[in-house]
Design an enzyme around this catalytic site. Structure first.
Site, PDB file in Angstrom:
ATOM      1  CG  HIS A 141       9.398   6.650  -6.807  1.00 16.20           C
ATOM      2  ND1 HIS A 141      10.748   6.882  -6.657  1.00 16.20           N
ATOM      3  CD2 HIS A 141       9.300   5.411  -7.364  1.00 16.20           C
ATOM      4  CE1 HIS A 141      11.437   5.841  -7.082  1.00 16.20           C
ATOM      5  NE2 HIS A 141      10.575   4.932  -7.527  1.00 16.20           N
ATOM      6  CG  ASP A 162       8.677   3.128 -10.102  1.00 14.01           C
ATOM      7  OD1 ASP A 162       9.862   3.270  -9.758  1.00 14.01           O
ATOM      8  OD2 ASP A 162       7.743   2.955  -9.283  1.00 14.01           O
ATOM      9  CG  MET A 189      13.914   0.464 -12.596  1.00 12.55           C
ATOM     10  SD  MET A 189      12.416  -0.045 -11.733  1.00 12.55           S
ATOM     11  CE  MET A 189      11.466   1.463 -11.866  1.00 12.55           C
ATOM     12  N   GLY A 227       5.452  -3.588  -8.599  1.00  8.92           N
ATOM     13  CA  GLY A 227       5.025  -3.181  -7.269  1.00  8.92           C
ATOM     14  C   GLY A 227       4.500  -4.387  -6.508  1.00  8.92           C
ATOM     15  N   GLY A 259       8.477  -2.617  -1.106  1.00  3.99           N
ATOM     16  CA  GLY A 259       7.969  -3.297   0.079  1.00  3.99           C
ATOM     17  C   GLY A 259       7.929  -2.438   1.329  1.00  3.99           C
ATOM     18  CB  SER A 292       1.199  -2.060  -2.968  1.00  5.38           C
ATOM     19  OG  SER A 292       2.436  -2.413  -2.412  1.00  5.38           O
TER      20      SER A 292
HETATM   21  O1  5SP Z   1      10.742   0.727  -8.540  1.00  8.71           O
HETATM   22  C1  5SP Z   1       9.840   0.069  -8.090  1.00  8.71           C
HETATM   23  C2  5SP Z   1       9.604  -1.334  -8.530  1.00  8.71           C
HETATM   24  O2  5SP Z   1      10.575  -1.692  -9.455  1.00  8.71           O
HETATM   25  C3  5SP Z   1       8.999   0.668  -7.028  1.00  8.71           C
HETATM   26  O3  5SP Z   1       9.034   2.057  -7.034  1.00  8.71           O
HETATM   27  C4  5SP Z   1       7.647   0.084  -6.775  1.00  8.71           C
HETATM   28  O4  5SP Z   1       6.622   0.761  -7.398  1.00  8.71           O
HETATM   29  C5  5SP Z   1       7.385   0.049  -5.306  1.00  8.71           C
HETATM   30  O5  5SP Z   1       6.183  -0.598  -5.095  1.00  8.71           O
HETATM   31  P1  5SP Z   1       5.791  -1.245  -3.683  1.00  8.71           P
HETATM   32  O6  5SP Z   1       6.803  -2.328  -3.400  1.00  8.71           O
HETATM   33  O7  5SP Z   1       5.851  -0.139  -2.685  1.00  8.71           O
HETATM   34  O8  5SP Z   1       4.422  -1.764  -3.923  1.00  8.71           O
HETATM   35 FE   FE2 Z   2      10.895   2.865  -8.071  1.00 11.68          FE
END
Ligand code: 5SP
Ligand code: FE2
Length: 227
Positions: free
Chosen positions: A37, A39, A72, A148, A179, A200
């Site tokens: 994934h 971002d 995003m 994240g 999360g 994370s």
């Molecule tokens: O798109 C996003 C954040 O905007 C995600 O893809 C985060 O990277 C997820 O991170 P964790 O919440 O798993 O730490």
């Molecule tokens: Fe994401």
């Protein structure tokens, strides 16, 4: 890219070492990741900036499987071709990113990628009802996008249930982003999600020189989700 509803773990490289994306992608796949994934943030739609199509193109040769690009950004349309040419398998745009999401999804498929639509936590499931013949994936944000390591928003589980019922037997993935860890994964899997993004909770404790924790973390999330 074939369709199935088995649980797929998609580590977010937002939590990887930005100086070593290529190696991080290779290592995370070797440790059991199903998708990678990616971002993309613009400092306008979300209050953070990451990278654009050139970085995606540089990462691409280091990913054997699915490259899942989460945009995003606003506007989206001028950049779709760039991300498709960079080799994205899935390109996901936010329903909140502009007035013409239907056109955006047409453009993503027209560029040869699978089309995803993402919903912020404040956006209802009904916002995608008119788009179901246009999408291959619905991404439910379980944090506010931009960073994240944020706390999972539990109210989104009901949205996942609503989407699962709305989608029926259409070949559309339900992806959860934000999360996700071994505690929250079973909740969203039971509600009907099949793609679990985790940043994370996957990268914590490991590194490219000590990758075993990545594998342990992926296995812990998968084991918790597959009930
Ligand atoms: O798109 C996003 C954040 O905007 C995600 O893809 C985060 O990277 C997820 O991170 P964790 O919440 O798993 O730490
Ligand atoms: Fe994401």
């Amino acid at each position: 890219m074939s369709f199935d509803r088995t649980i797929k773990i998609a580590p977010s490289i937002l939590s990887a070492d930005f100086a070593n994306f290529g190696v991080e992608c290779e290592v995370i796949e070797a440790q059991g990741a199903d998708w990678v994934h990616v971002d993309v943030m613009d400092g306008h739609f979300v209050p953070n900036i990451t990278f654009g199509p050139a970085t995606c193109a540089a990462i691409r040769p280091h990913i054997k499987g699915v490259m899942d690009v989460h945009l995003m950004i606003a506007p989206v349309d001028p950049y779709i071709e760039g991300f498709a040419n960079a080799g994205a398998d899935v390109i996901t745009a936010h329903v909140e990113a502009g007035p013409h999401i239907h056109r955006t999804l047409q453009a993503i498929r027209g560029a040869g990628a699978k089309a995803g639509v993402a919903l912020n936590p404040g956006t209802p499931a009904s916002s995608v009802e008119m788009l179901l013949d246009m999408v291959d994936l619905v991404c439910v944000m379980t944090v506010n996008p931009g960073f994240g390591g944020q706390k999972f928003i539990h109210s989104q589980i009901e949205k996942v249930r609503e989407l699962r019922a709305m989608i029926g037997d259409r070949p559309i993935h339900i992806e959860i982003d934000g999360g996700v860890d071994p505690t929250t994964a079973p909740l969203v899997a039971a509600a009907g999600a099949d793609v679990l993004v985790a940043g994370s909770a996957v990268f914590r404790g490991g590194s490219i020189t000590n990758p075993a924790p990545y594998g342990e973390n992926i296995r812990a999330i998968r084991a918790a989700a597959v009930v």
